[in-house]
Structures are given as C-alpha cells and as structure tokens.
Design an enzyme around this catalytic site. Sequence first.
Site, mmCIF file in Angstrom:
data_model
loop_
_atom_site.group_PDB
_atom_site.id
_atom_site.type_symbol
_atom_site.label_atom_id
_atom_site.label_comp_id
_atom_site.label_asym_id
_atom_site.label_seq_id
_atom_site.Cartn_x
_atom_site.Cartn_y
_atom_site.Cartn_z
ATOM 1 N N ARG A 194 27.216 -25.451 57.547
ATOM 2 C CA ARG A 194 26.014 -26.282 57.367
ATOM 3 C C ARG A 194 26.028 -26.988 56.016
ATOM 4 N NH1 ARG A 194 25.427 -24.018 61.749
ATOM 5 N NH2 ARG A 194 23.530 -23.772 62.974
ATOM 6 N N ARG B 111 8.422 -8.672 43.451
ATOM 7 C CA ARG B 111 9.043 -10.002 43.305
ATOM 8 C C ARG B 111 10.558 -9.942 43.161
ATOM 9 N NH1 ARG B 111 6.923 -7.996 39.126
ATOM 10 N NH2 ARG B 111 7.932 -8.024 37.100
ATOM 11 N N CYS C 132 5.030 -12.709 32.176
ATOM 12 C CA CYS C 132 4.466 -12.131 33.397
ATOM 13 C C CYS C 132 3.845 -10.754 33.145
ATOM 14 C CB CYS C 132 5.542 -12.025 34.469
ATOM 15 S SG CYS C 132 6.293 -13.602 34.866
ATOM 16 N N CYS D 212 20.294 -28.984 18.295
ATOM 17 C CA CYS D 212 21.259 -29.904 18.919
ATOM 18 C C CYS D 212 21.688 -31.037 17.986
ATOM 19 C CB CYS D 212 20.738 -30.448 20.242
ATOM 20 S SG CYS D 212 19.290 -31.497 20.146
#
Lengths: 274, 72
Positions: free
Chosen positions: A15, A74, A200, A259
């Site tokens: 698929r 979860r 969380c 960066c």
Amino acid sequence: MKPALTNKQLEQYYRQVLLPQVEESGQHKLLQQHVLIIGVGGLGTHVAQQLSAAGIGHLHLMDDDKVETSNLPRQILFGNYDIGKSKVECAKTALNRHNHQTKVSTYIQRFTAKTINSVINNSSLLSDLISAKQLIVLDCSDNMATRQAVNRWCVQSALPLISAAVTAFRGQLLLVDNQTNPEAGCYHCVFTTQEQATNCAEMGVLGPTVATVASMQALMTIKHILQLSRKDNQLHIFDAMDLTWRKLTRQQDPQCPVCQVHLNSPPAQPETHI
Amino acid sequence: MITISFNKDTLDIAANSSLQQALNSYAEQKPEIQLANIALVVNQRIMPKSQWPNYLCQNQDQIEIFSPVAGG
C-alpha cells in the site's frame, strides 16, 4: 538501476509502494533509514510503532525511565506486565513482535550533552551514522531542558531534528534542518526559555491527543526521508479542543546563540574511539 | 497613536513603539502573563525574542502571545 525489494517486502509494504511518491525506491530508503527517538513515553512509543510498521530500517531508542502504571492510558506499546521495567527494553520487545525487520537499539540514558557523547563514544554505529549524516533525530522528551539540549546537539552535529511536544489539549511540532533550511532557524529561535514549560505530569493529557501529535511527527519523518516536503519553516500547533491544526511561520533569530554560532562552522565530529 | 491587537484585545500605543514596548504595555493590563516563558507572533509570523526591541509595531498589527509546551 532501482533498488529491488524482496517479494515479502513488496507484499508487506504494497500500500505504501503503490503511492507514486513512494514506489519501490522510496520504500528502500525507509528500509535503510536510521532514526534516533529521544524519550520513549507517550509520543515516543506511538512514533516508534508507526515508523517500525512503515518499515524504517533501524530505530535507536533513548530513555532512562521505567514503565509506570500511570503511563498505560497513553503509552499503549506497554502493558501491565511491563510495570517497573525499562521503557526502551519493553519497547524493543514489543516492536520486534510487530515487525522483526526493524532493528532496534536501546540506550538506557537520559539525554544530556554529556550522556549523548558517552553513548556515541560507545557506539561505532551511531558515531558512523552521525559522521555520514544518516541519522534523523526525533525529540519526544518531556521537559524544556532536554528539548534545548537536543536542539543544540542536533545543530552542532548538523542532524535534522523533528521536535514534537504535547500537554493538556495543545501540541506543537517543528522540523529543524539547518543544513537545508537555515532560514527557518532552530528550536531556540522560537523558544528561548530554559525553564520548565508546562508538561503532562502537571497539566494532564489524553491519549488520543498524544497519538495525534505523534502521528504527525511520524508522517513528517517519513516525508522528510522521502524528500516529499517543501522546506518546512512552520511551527505546527494542534488544538485538541477545536480539533484544528494551525501553522505559524518561523524565522531564524539573527542573534540565536545556538544556530547562528554553528551556521558557518563545520559540524561537530564525535570523539575518536579508543 | 496606532491601534494594534494583542491576543485579540485592542491596544492603543504610541507610533514607533517597539514590540517590546507594546508587550510591556499589554502586560501592565494583564499581570498574569509570565513574560519569561512566552513567544510572540506578529501577523502569523513568529518574532524571535532578540528582535522584540527592534521591531516597530505597525497600525493594525495582530500580535499573539503563546507559550511552549514540553510534554511528551
């Protein structure tokens, strides 16, 4: 000559191969790819399952936590029988059960600038992958200090980073790739704080919210490997109450201490093995 | 004076006010905002923190405050 899949691989990934954006050559890329997942909690377990099922060749899992009862709603890769055991080892067992073709390496370590160097120094494979820029890093950690450390290490090492986070009813997702898209900046260009943002454990979260953000992180990873994405300079924000995604445009911070320092410097090399 | 929106609240500020000054004005009205832990968006574009003192607000700018989430 296009790389050929075995008959079994063709059957298993049919698929995906059917998609003109994937085909056999794309599936071959997925089968060759190494992905480092930092944090094997809610996001990390879901994203590991999806990437393994999609045929990613080698997952590297890094986490020092053990499975707790409160993880189970979860972190559905784990079961009651895993309570008290190493998350990365339980995840490896479960992933191997689902798709034994994906190799899984485990590192029972909490990510810091120090521990990642130690891990690399003890793994010639990781060291070689980093040198050859054949590793994609997924940040699935659960605290801001680790997120900033992961971002810094990825920028220094010139590795692409796909960072996802979720708390309560909100999710955030971004791709940092300073080699191909420096204009978008890095994680620190968006969030400068080192302080603990909401997580969380304090705010709560629903399993499907985590799974939604993790699915997007896995999809972004596959698209990045297959080079299907246009340059992604967005911060993707999920609102689980409204069931909507929103995009904000990111830009490089001209004074970013992460960066900008490394933009014109050669990437950091792992230390030589003794 | 120019008019901007801050989290959909209307705010009148002096012309040539910087984003940092606009934030300070808004924070005076909303003391619950934790200034150390936020990011700012100007017209759907994230403005790096180092640029807050440099960016001059324009009339009708739409500014939003949001904060990072870190859970995983």
